[in-house]
Scaffold this active site. Structure first.
Site, PDB file in Angstrom:
ATOM      1  N   GLU A  69       1.547  -5.615  10.567  1.00  0.00           N
ATOM      2  CA  GLU A  69       1.081  -3.988  10.565  1.00  0.00           C
ATOM      3  C   GLU A  69       2.045  -3.585  11.565  1.00  0.00           C
ATOM      4  OE1 GLU A  69      -1.205  -2.828   8.881  1.00  0.00           O
ATOM      5  OE2 GLU A  69      -2.562  -4.577   8.032  1.00  0.00           O
ATOM      6  N   GLU A  81       1.570   3.441   2.992  1.00  0.00           N
ATOM      7  CA  GLU A  81       2.095   2.765   4.135  1.00  0.00           C
ATOM      8  C   GLU A  81       3.468   2.456   4.329  1.00  0.00           C
ATOM      9  OE1 GLU A  81      -0.409  -0.628   4.855  1.00  0.00           O
ATOM     10  OE2 GLU A  81      -2.498   0.705   4.387  1.00  0.00           O
ATOM     11  N   HIS A  87       2.823  -3.595   6.431  1.00  0.00           N
ATOM     12  CA  HIS A  87       1.799  -2.521   6.259  1.00  0.00           C
ATOM     13  C   HIS A  87       1.814  -1.667   7.292  1.00  0.00           C
ATOM     14  CE1 HIS A  87      -0.553  -4.420   2.849  1.00  0.00           C
ATOM     15  NE2 HIS A  87       0.276  -5.509   3.173  1.00  0.00           N
ATOM     16  N   HIS A 130       1.083  -1.320  -0.061  1.00  0.00           N
ATOM     17  CA  HIS A 130       0.114   0.002   0.048  1.00  0.00           C
ATOM     18  C   HIS A 130       0.911   1.276  -0.005  1.00  0.00           C
ATOM     19  CE1 HIS A 130      -3.232  -2.787   1.791  1.00  0.00           C
ATOM     20  NE2 HIS A 130      -3.508  -2.804   0.580  1.00  0.00           N
TER      21      HIS A 130
HETATM   22 ZN   LIG Z   1      -1.841  -2.153   4.081  1.00  0.00          ZN
END
Ligand SMILES: [Zn+2]
Ligand SMILES: *[C@@H]1O[C@H](CO)[C@@H](O)[C@H](O)[C@H]1NC(C)=O
Ligand SMILES: *[C@@H]1O[C@H](CO)[C@@H](O)[C@H](O)[C@H]1NC(C)=O
Ligand SMILES: *[C@@H]1O[C@H](CO)[C@@H](O)[C@H](O)[C@H]1NC(C)=O
Ligand SMILES: *[C@@H]1O[C@H](CO)[C@@H](O)[C@H](O)[C@H]1NC(C)=O
Ligand SMILES: *[C@@H]1O[C@H](CO)[C@@H](O)[C@H](O)[C@H]1NC(C)=O
Ligand SMILES: *[C@@H]1O[C@H](CO)[C@@H](O)[C@H](O)[C@H]1NC(C)=O
Ligand SMILES: *[C@@H]1O[C@H](CO)[C@@H](O)[C@H](O)[C@H]1NC(C)=O
Length: 423
Positions: A277, A85, A189, A82
């Site tokens: 994450e 990110e 992410h 992404h």
């Molecule tokens: Zn992401």
């Protein structure tokens, strides 16, 4: 002379990797510098181009990384899928720096890089990065690729039909992932602080969050905890206004998605992948980057070391030749299979216990039981196929062919014995 060389090395690296965001050009310069400074330890390559024609760079790290050494496993990290990110993108550059400067200075890392090839792709979506804004913590600008597609919804899905057209970044990553026998992987992410593991989806999924157990649930939980507990604070599980016991979550229990990369890696490519994450804010101020590196450093290094646990070996046929692309399954976990490499090698991460490996090579099947202990992976080569029990062969799908000779013999015998009413 040596001192001067070392001096230049240290000076140039202090110079080359600061705690700041690196745009397309400085990222590429850094990777080029690394591959020139460490020619025997790195290999820089591009797996393809983005919509806007940026290269998708990968730096492979390991002793002579482009040579084949039997049973040396490949692992990977992908950042910035992404585009907005961005912490993973920078943290991976620091990981590269850490690996190359630790080689020869830290025995654990030296041993690891002698026996593993680590492929690092700091950005899978450099076009999205180029379209995102510093300080934008929660927005979506720059998330997708140049065509506006979310790359983590762009992979073929086991549970559902994915109608999104496959983007160039996605097909390059799929191509790459199927060419190298990756065993373990993570993609980085932002927007939360948690490790997310398969499955990410279920058939006819709606918005209902539910735990979708994969056959390797125990392994994924263990791998995820390696990351969250080696991280400075992820394991507390109380960040970004979320609650995640142990700092880990099953993907579909958090929220189901179609077209995610981790399920595809696990189901289609035989590579165990989780989603990391690593920051609440997607694009935080550059002053926060040293803290993020410090929080993730040990976790990033130790997670990949788990590739050396479980079972590994080489599959040979009756003539002693290696068997590429044999289908392999662990009994009781048959839903997700994996394959031998073009050199006949296989690897599978498993927790300590007793297991049975099933090997499918055309119509031949064999089964071997083995134990996994703590520490190094168990070595289990397959050399003899004569031991394949007929009962095993008969109970595997696609092996009905094995019955044909027997049926023929029976038929002929019956005919000869005039058991049938042929006249
Ligand atoms: Zn992401
Ligand atoms: C790459 O190395 C050159 C010198 O070899 C240096 O001038 C430059 O700053 C370095 N760039 C990056 C981005 O590391
Ligand atoms: C990305 O950086 C490389 C190296 O500096 C450059 O050759 C290329 O044109 C850049 N691409 C874009 C789209 O900025
Ligand atoms: C790389 O390896 C070659 C051949 O093994 C060796 O001659 C050379 O000195 C090595 N270079 C570095 C920078 O270590
Ligand atoms: C060497 O690296 C390992 C793995 O990151 C780490 O646990 C260890 O503390 C390091 N050793 C030294 C002396 O820095
Ligand atoms: C790494 O490999 C090199 C080259 O074979 C060897 O000299 C060195 O002792 C190895 N180091 C470790 C820690 O395995
Ligand atoms: C996007 O790339 C262009 C061309 O390299 C550059 O001029 C611009 O600053 C970049 N924008 C961002 C936000 O990175
Ligand atoms: C996939 O890999 C093959 C072989 O290396 C290459 O010819 C092809 O262009 C690649 N496709 C994509 C989409 O990268």
């Amino acid at each position: 002379m040596r001192a001067v060389f070392l001096g230049v090395l240290i000076w140039s690296c202090v110079l080359c990797l600061d705690f700041n965001y690196h745009d397309n050009e400085s990222l590429e310069n850094f990777l080029r510098n690394m591959s020139q400074l460490y020619p025997n330890l790195t290999k820089l390559y591009s797996i393809g181009k983005t919509v806007e024609n940026r290269d998708l760079w990968v730096l492979a790290i390991g002793r002579n990384p482009d040579t084949h050494q039997p049973l040396r496993p490949h692992v990977k990290y992908i950042g910035n899928m992404h585009g907005n990110e961005v912490v993973g993108r920078e943290v991976l550059l620091h990981l590269i720096d850490h690996y190359v400067t630790s080689y020869g200075n830290n025995d654990t890392i030296t041993y690891f890089l002698n026996n593993t090839v680590v492929h690092i792709m700091p950005s899978m979506n450099p076009d999205g990065f180029n379209n995102s804004d510093i300080g934008d913590c929660f927005g979506g600008k720059g998330r997708g690729n140049k065509n506006g597609y979310d790359l983590n919804r762009n992979f073929p899905d086991y549970f559902a039909t994915n109608t999104a057209p496959t983007q160039p970044e996605t097909s390059a990553v799929m191509n790459w992932t199927l060419q190298i026998p990756f065993v373990l992987s993570a993609n980085l992410h932002g927007g939360a602080l948690v490790v997310n593991y398969p499955f990410d989806n279920y058939p006819n999924a709606n918005d209902i969050q539910k735990y979708v157990t994969s056959p390797d649930d125990d392994v994924f939980i263990s791998l995820s905890k390696t990351y969250s507990y080696k991280h400075n604070n992820m394991f507390y599980g109380n960040h970004c206004e979320d609650v995640f016991p142990d700092g880990i979550t099953n993907g579909a229990l958090w929220y189901p998605i179609t077209g995610g990369m981790q399920d595809w890696n696990y189901i289609q490519a035989g590579c165990m992948e989780v989603t990391l994450e690593i920051s609440c804010c997607k694009y935080p101020a550059p002053q926060t980057l040293p803290g993020f590196w410090n929080d993730n450093k040990q976790a990033l290094v130790d997670f990949l070391m788990r590739v050396h646990s479980g079972v590994k070996g080489i599959i040979y046929d009756q003539d002693g030749k290696v068997v590429p692309s044999a289908t392999l399954k662990i009994k009781g976990r048959e839903l997700v299979s994996f394959r031998s490499s073009k050199y006949g090698e296989y690897w599978r991460i498993l927790l300590p216990g007793t297991y049975t490996l099933q090997v499918f090579n055309g119509i031949y099947v064999t089964e071997r039981s083995f134990d996994v202990h703590n520490g190094q992976a168990t070595r289990l080569d397959i050399r003899s196929w004569t031991a394949a029990s007929d009962s095993t062969a008969m109970h595997q799908g696609g092996l009905l062919l094995g019955y044909i000779p027997i049926l023929l013999v029976l038929l002929i015998t019956c005919y000869q014995m005039k058991l049938f009413f042929f006249n």
